[in-house]
Design a protein around this motif. Structure first.
Motif, PDB file in Angstrom:
ATOM      1  N   ILE A 116       0.865  -1.177   0.000  1.00 22.45           N
ATOM      2  CA  ILE A 116       0.000   0.000   0.000  1.00 22.45           C
ATOM      3  C   ILE A 116       0.899   1.224   0.000  1.00 22.45           C
ATOM      4  CG2 ILE A 116      -1.843   1.232   1.205  1.00 22.45           C
ATOM      5  CD1 ILE A 116      -2.382  -1.455   2.708  1.00 22.45           C
ATOM      6  N   VAL A 117       0.808   2.031  -1.034  1.00 23.59           N
ATOM      7  CA  VAL A 117       1.622   3.244  -1.138  1.00 23.59           C
ATOM      8  C   VAL A 117       0.729   4.425  -0.770  1.00 23.59           C
ATOM      9  CG1 VAL A 117       3.049   4.679  -2.629  1.00 23.59           C
ATOM     10  CG2 VAL A 117       3.026   2.191  -2.934  1.00 23.59           C
ATOM     11  N   SER A 118       1.087   5.119   0.300  1.00 24.59           N
ATOM     12  CA  SER A 118       0.219   6.145   0.871  1.00 24.59           C
ATOM     13  C   SER A 118       0.876   7.515   0.845  1.00 24.59           C
ATOM     14  CB  SER A 118      -0.127   5.766   2.322  1.00 24.59           C
ATOM     15  OG  SER A 118      -0.922   6.756   2.943  1.00 24.59           O
ATOM     16  N   ALA A 133      -4.641  -2.557   7.761  1.00 28.20           N
ATOM     17  CA  ALA A 133      -4.534  -3.501   6.646  1.00 28.20           C
ATOM     18  C   ALA A 133      -3.398  -4.493   6.901  1.00 28.20           C
ATOM     19  CB  ALA A 133      -4.296  -2.746   5.342  1.00 28.20           C
ATOM     20  N   ARG A 134      -3.516  -5.659   6.306  1.00 29.05           N
ATOM     21  CA  ARG A 134      -2.493  -6.686   6.494  1.00 29.05           C
ATOM     22  C   ARG A 134      -1.336  -6.535   5.519  1.00 29.05           C
ATOM     23  NH1 ARG A 134      -5.809 -12.235   8.044  1.00 29.05           N
ATOM     24  NH2 ARG A 134      -6.915 -11.337   9.837  1.00 29.05           N
ATOM     25  N   GLY A 135      -1.509  -5.686   4.525  1.00 31.94           N
ATOM     26  CA  GLY A 135      -0.413  -5.423   3.608  1.00 31.94           C
ATOM     27  C   GLY A 135       0.640  -4.522   4.235  1.00 31.94           C
ATOM     28  N   THR A 136       1.732  -4.337   3.521  1.00 33.23           N
ATOM     29  CA  THR A 136       2.824  -3.466   3.967  1.00 33.23           C
ATOM     30  C   THR A 136       2.606  -2.070   3.410  1.00 33.23           C
ATOM     31  OG1 THR A 136       4.388  -5.311   4.023  1.00 33.23           O
ATOM     32  CG2 THR A 136       5.318  -3.089   3.916  1.00 33.23           C
ATOM     33  N   THR A 137       2.704  -1.066   4.261  1.00 32.16           N
ATOM     34  CA  THR A 137       2.494   0.314   3.832  1.00 32.16           C
ATOM     35  C   THR A 137       3.815   1.043   3.659  1.00 32.16           C
ATOM     36  OG1 THR A 137       0.347   0.474   4.940  1.00 32.16           O
ATOM     37  CG2 THR A 137       1.472   2.535   4.457  1.00 32.16           C
ATOM     38  N   GLN A 138       3.940   1.759   2.566  1.00 32.20           N
ATOM     39  CA  GLN A 138       5.076   2.643   2.342  1.00 32.20           C
ATOM     40  C   GLN A 138       4.551   4.063   2.129  1.00 32.20           C
ATOM     41  OE1 GLN A 138       7.972   1.307  -0.502  1.00 32.20           O
ATOM     42  NE2 GLN A 138       8.928   3.316  -0.702  1.00 32.20           N
ATOM     43  N   VAL A 139       4.956   4.990   2.984  1.00 27.68           N
ATOM     44  CA  VAL A 139       4.524   6.386   2.879  1.00 27.68           C
ATOM     45  C   VAL A 139       5.488   7.126   1.964  1.00 27.68           C
ATOM     46  CG1 VAL A 139       4.044   8.508   4.149  1.00 27.68           C
ATOM     47  CG2 VAL A 139       3.525   6.293   5.188  1.00 27.68           C
ATOM     48  N   VAL A 140       4.929   7.879   1.008  1.00 28.72           N
ATOM     49  CA  VAL A 140       5.764   8.599   0.043  1.00 28.72           C
ATOM     50  C   VAL A 140       5.477  10.092   0.108  1.00 28.72           C
ATOM     51  CG1 VAL A 140       5.956   6.634  -1.528  1.00 28.72           C
ATOM     52  CG2 VAL A 140       4.072   8.258  -1.801  1.00 28.72           C
ATOM     53  N   ALA A 141       6.344  10.870  -0.511  1.00 34.08           N
ATOM     54  CA  ALA A 141       6.243  12.331  -0.494  1.00 34.08           C
ATOM     55  C   ALA A 141       4.888  12.792  -1.016  1.00 34.08           C
ATOM     56  CB  ALA A 141       7.364  12.949  -1.318  1.00 34.08           C
ATOM     57  N   HIS A 142       4.434  13.904  -0.474  1.00 34.01           N
ATOM     58  CA  HIS A 142       3.116  14.432  -0.788  1.00 34.01           C
ATOM     59  C   HIS A 142       2.980  14.830  -2.255  1.00 34.01           C
ATOM     60  CE1 HIS A 142      -0.602  16.585  -0.487  1.00 34.01           C
ATOM     61  NE2 HIS A 142      -0.050  17.765  -0.676  1.00 34.01           N
ATOM     62  N   ALA A 143       1.930  14.303  -2.900  1.00 30.36           N
ATOM     63  CA  ALA A 143       1.560  14.673  -4.270  1.00 30.36           C
ATOM     64  C   ALA A 143       2.710  14.509  -5.254  1.00 30.36           C
ATOM     65  CB  ALA A 143       1.032  16.108  -4.300  1.00 30.36           C
ATOM     66  N   GLU A 144       3.423  13.391  -5.145  1.00 31.07           N
ATOM     67  CA  GLU A 144       4.557  13.104  -6.022  1.00 31.07           C
ATOM     68  C   GLU A 144       4.330  11.786  -6.758  1.00 31.07           C
ATOM     69  OE1 GLU A 144       7.102  14.814  -6.885  1.00 31.07           O
ATOM     70  OE2 GLU A 144       7.059  16.482  -5.463  1.00 31.07           O
ATOM     71  N   PRO A 145       3.788  11.821  -7.967  1.00 28.65           N
ATOM     72  CA  PRO A 145       3.545  10.577  -8.705  1.00 28.65           C
ATOM     73  C   PRO A 145       4.796   9.751  -8.947  1.00 28.65           C
ATOM     74  CG  PRO A 145       2.351  12.407  -9.693  1.00 28.65           C
ATOM     75  CD  PRO A 145       3.262  13.006  -8.666  1.00 28.65           C
ATOM     76  N   GLY A 157       3.533  -8.182  -7.188  1.00 29.46           N
ATOM     77  CA  GLY A 157       2.301  -8.705  -6.633  1.00 29.46           C
ATOM     78  C   GLY A 157       1.262  -7.614  -6.451  1.00 29.46           C
ATOM     79  N   THR A 158       0.262  -7.904  -5.651  1.00 31.55           N
ATOM     80  CA  THR A 158      -0.866  -7.001  -5.441  1.00 31.55           C
ATOM     81  C   THR A 158      -0.399  -5.692  -4.815  1.00 31.55           C
ATOM     82  OG1 THR A 158      -2.359  -8.863  -5.135  1.00 31.55           O
ATOM     83  CG2 THR A 158      -3.095  -6.730  -4.284  1.00 31.55           C
ATOM     84  N   ALA A 159      -0.903  -4.575  -5.352  1.00 33.07           N
ATOM     85  CA  ALA A 159      -0.517  -3.275  -4.808  1.00 33.07           C
ATOM     86  C   ALA A 159      -1.596  -2.244  -5.115  1.00 33.07           C
ATOM     87  CB  ALA A 159       0.813  -2.812  -5.405  1.00 33.07           C
ATOM     88  N   ILE A 160      -1.698  -1.267  -4.223  1.00 30.15           N
ATOM     89  CA  ILE A 160      -2.575  -0.119  -4.446  1.00 30.15           C
ATOM     90  C   ILE A 160      -1.842   1.147  -4.012  1.00 30.15           C
ATOM     91  CG2 ILE A 160      -4.777  -1.332  -4.213  1.00 30.15           C
ATOM     92  CD1 ILE A 160      -4.924  -0.281  -1.315  1.00 30.15           C
ATOM     93  N   ALA A 161      -2.206   2.248  -4.629  1.00 30.76           N
ATOM     94  CA  ALA A 161      -1.786   3.568  -4.153  1.00 30.76           C
ATOM     95  C   ALA A 161      -3.020   4.227  -3.551  1.00 30.76           C
ATOM     96  CB  ALA A 161      -1.229   4.406  -5.292  1.00 30.76           C
ATOM     97  N   VAL A 162      -2.822   4.947  -2.459  1.00 28.21           N
ATOM     98  CA  VAL A 162      -3.919   5.556  -1.718  1.00 28.21           C
ATOM     99  C   VAL A 162      -3.659   7.040  -1.569  1.00 28.21           C
ATOM    100  CG1 VAL A 162      -5.178   5.555   0.456  1.00 28.21           C
ATOM    101  CG2 VAL A 162      -4.281   3.410  -0.446  1.00 28.21           C
ATOM    102  N   SER A 163      -4.684   7.855  -1.909  1.00 27.68           N
ATOM    103  CA  SER A 163      -4.503   9.301  -1.831  1.00 27.68           C
ATOM    104  C   SER A 163      -5.839  10.008  -1.666  1.00 27.68           C
ATOM    105  CB  SER A 163      -3.821   9.826  -3.103  1.00 27.68           C
ATOM    106  OG  SER A 163      -3.710  11.236  -3.091  1.00 27.68           O
ATOM    107  N   ASP A 164      -5.836  11.129  -0.955  1.00 28.51           N
ATOM    108  CA  ASP A 164      -6.964  12.050  -1.028  1.00 28.51           C
ATOM    109  C   ASP A 164      -7.001  12.635  -2.433  1.00 28.51           C
ATOM    110  OD1 ASP A 164      -7.520  11.700   1.639  1.00 28.51           O
ATOM    111  OD2 ASP A 164      -6.641  13.580   2.296  1.00 28.51           O
ATOM    112  N   THR A 165      -8.171  13.053  -2.894  1.00 29.56           N
ATOM    113  CA  THR A 165      -8.231  13.813  -4.143  1.00 29.56           C
ATOM    114  C   THR A 165      -8.012  15.297  -3.865  1.00 29.56           C
ATOM    115  OG1 THR A 165     -10.628  14.179  -4.027  1.00 29.56           O
ATOM    116  CG2 THR A 165      -9.872  12.185  -5.149  1.00 29.56           C
ATOM    117  N   VAL A 166      -8.561  15.772  -2.761  1.00 26.87           N
ATOM    118  CA  VAL A 166      -8.322  17.125  -2.262  1.00 26.87           C
ATOM    119  C   VAL A 166      -7.916  16.974  -0.804  1.00 26.87           C
ATOM    120  CG1 VAL A 166      -9.309  19.396  -1.783  1.00 26.87           C
ATOM    121  CG2 VAL A 166     -10.025  18.137  -3.824  1.00 26.87           C
ATOM    122  N   PHE A 167      -6.757  17.497  -0.463  1.00 28.40           N
ATOM    123  CA  PHE A 167      -6.238  17.311   0.883  1.00 28.40           C
ATOM    124  C   PHE A 167      -6.890  18.309   1.832  1.00 28.40           C
ATOM    125  CE2 PHE A 167      -3.256  15.440  -1.996  1.00 28.40           C
ATOM    126  CZ  PHE A 167      -2.946  14.228  -1.377  1.00 28.40           C
TER     127      PHE A 167
END
Length: 375
Positions: A116-118, A133-145, A157-167
């Motif tokens: 999970i990339v947050s 969540a049971r997955g591993t979370t990696q926090v990345v810099a704000h609003a940096e694709p 393997g399975t992965a998702i990115a998670v983000s607000d649309t408007v912070f």
């Protein structure tokens, strides 16, 4: 002594100027409200109030059980169909809150072995979803694709990115198109929280994913709240039907929580139908936010340019922010006050929310009071 450590924590909060208190408001408050999230001014709209009352008369005060037992009414199903259609998604699932919807989406779509990339600026509900969540979370810099892309590239393997649309802190928008591209390059899904986009962004307020051309795709899931632009309470997850079916069977905040009260569902449905008829409300909310920002900066205040309806005004310290908000309130203006730990960057702010029903005179008054009460 049991809970004796609480006194120490209370003292530390007091020293840091971080004590929070509840202020019950009367039904008819005299304050000019720039603190609520009632972006479209629908919370007290007669049609919305009648929608709530009619649902309560028809269905009673509560849903009587979890959604899988007795908590799903025909009204819930109707709201889900219309919400999915309005926002451009295949299906929707309604929850008792936006917080519960975010916990459901992240935990159910981030299973064991997944990544999970947050975004570092994500709302607490998304952060808590990552923690649960049971997955591993990696926090990345704000609003940096690119940071999302690099994180996803490290995982097979399975992965998702998670983000607000408007912070919610500064009101800045996420680069949704670029985020979706980064996810698709790695075969990952994108989960976005559109709490502050629904009703404000997109064609007629259909939301940020709709505006970015991402609604209805098979790799994008959106969560929304019914408590902001729709003036009610509750939340929903929008996405492909197979994702919604998965949540029905796997999301703990759906399976084990009592269903949304019928009155809240009725109010949200009435607000959604009103927004369909009056799509100009979305543009008006954005225009009010732009005018607030322009007037505040012209008055010499440090305000962040809004991408939706949230306008952030910087304060020098947590103590100044608290004092400033209190002085605004004493002068007849309600504003939000954000300070650590609610703000990830440690910068305290006044948080103003633009409303579509604010008049030019009210905007002028708000700006004047904020300038006059500045510490």
């Amino acid at each position: 002594m049991a809970f004796g450590w609480i006194d120490e924590q209370a003292e530390l909060r007091a020293r840091a100027g971080l004590v929070r208190t509840l202020r019950p408001r009367p039904a008819d408050s005299p304050l000019l409200d720039l603190a609520s999230n009632d972006y479209l001014g629908l919370a007290r709209h007669p049609e919305v109030a009648e929608g709530a009352a009619r649902a309560a008369r028809d269905w009673g005060g509560g849903s009587t059980g979890s959604r899988l037992v007795t908590g799903t009414t025909e009204l819930h199903a109707e709201l889900e169909r219309e919400l999915a259609d309005f926002c451009g998604f295949e299906a929707a699932l309604v929850f008792s809150s936006g917080y519960a919807a975010n916990l459901a989406a992240v935990t159910a779509l981030g299973p064991h072995g997944s990544l999970i990339v947050s975004d570092a600026g994500n709302h607490a509900s998304l952060i808590d979803g990552c923690r649960l969540a049971r997955g591993t979370t990696q926090v990345v810099a704000h609003a940096e694709p690119d940071a999302v892309r690099k994180a996803l590239a490290t995982h097979e393997g399975t992965a998702i990115a998670v983000s607000d649309t408007v912070f919610s802190v500064d009101g800045d928008a996420a680069p949704l198109t670029a985020l979706a591209e980064a996810c698709r390059e790695q075969g990952a899904g994108l989960v976005v929280d559109d709490a502050h986009g629904l009703g404000v962004l997109g064609d007629g307020g259909r939301g940020a994913p709709h505006g970015a051309g991402l609604a209805g795709t098979d790799d994008v899931v959106a969560t929304v709240t019914l408590s902001k632009s729709l003036g009610s309470q509750g939340g929903a997850v929008l996405g492909p039907a197979r994702v919604v079916d998965h949540l029905v069977n796997a999301a703990r905040t759906f399976i084990f929580d009592t269903g949304l009260a019928p009155a809240a569902a009725g109010a949200a449905l009435a607000a959604l139908r009103l927004l369909r008829r009056e799509p100009r409300r979305a543009a008006r909310a954005r225009a009010v936010a732009g005018e607030l920002h322009a007037r505040l900066t012209a008055a010499g205040l440090e305000a962040v340019r809004p991408d939706a309806a949230v306008v952030s005004v910087r304060a020098a310290s947590p103590e100044d922010a608290v004092r400033w908000a209190a002085q605004c309130r004493a002068a007849g203006l309600a504003v939000g006050c954000f300070r650590p730990p609610s703000v990830p960057d440690g910068i305290s702010r006044l948080r103003l929310t633009a409303r579509a029903d604010l008049t030019g005179q009210q905007i002028e008054r708000a700006v004047r009071l904020i300038g006059e009460t500045r510490p």
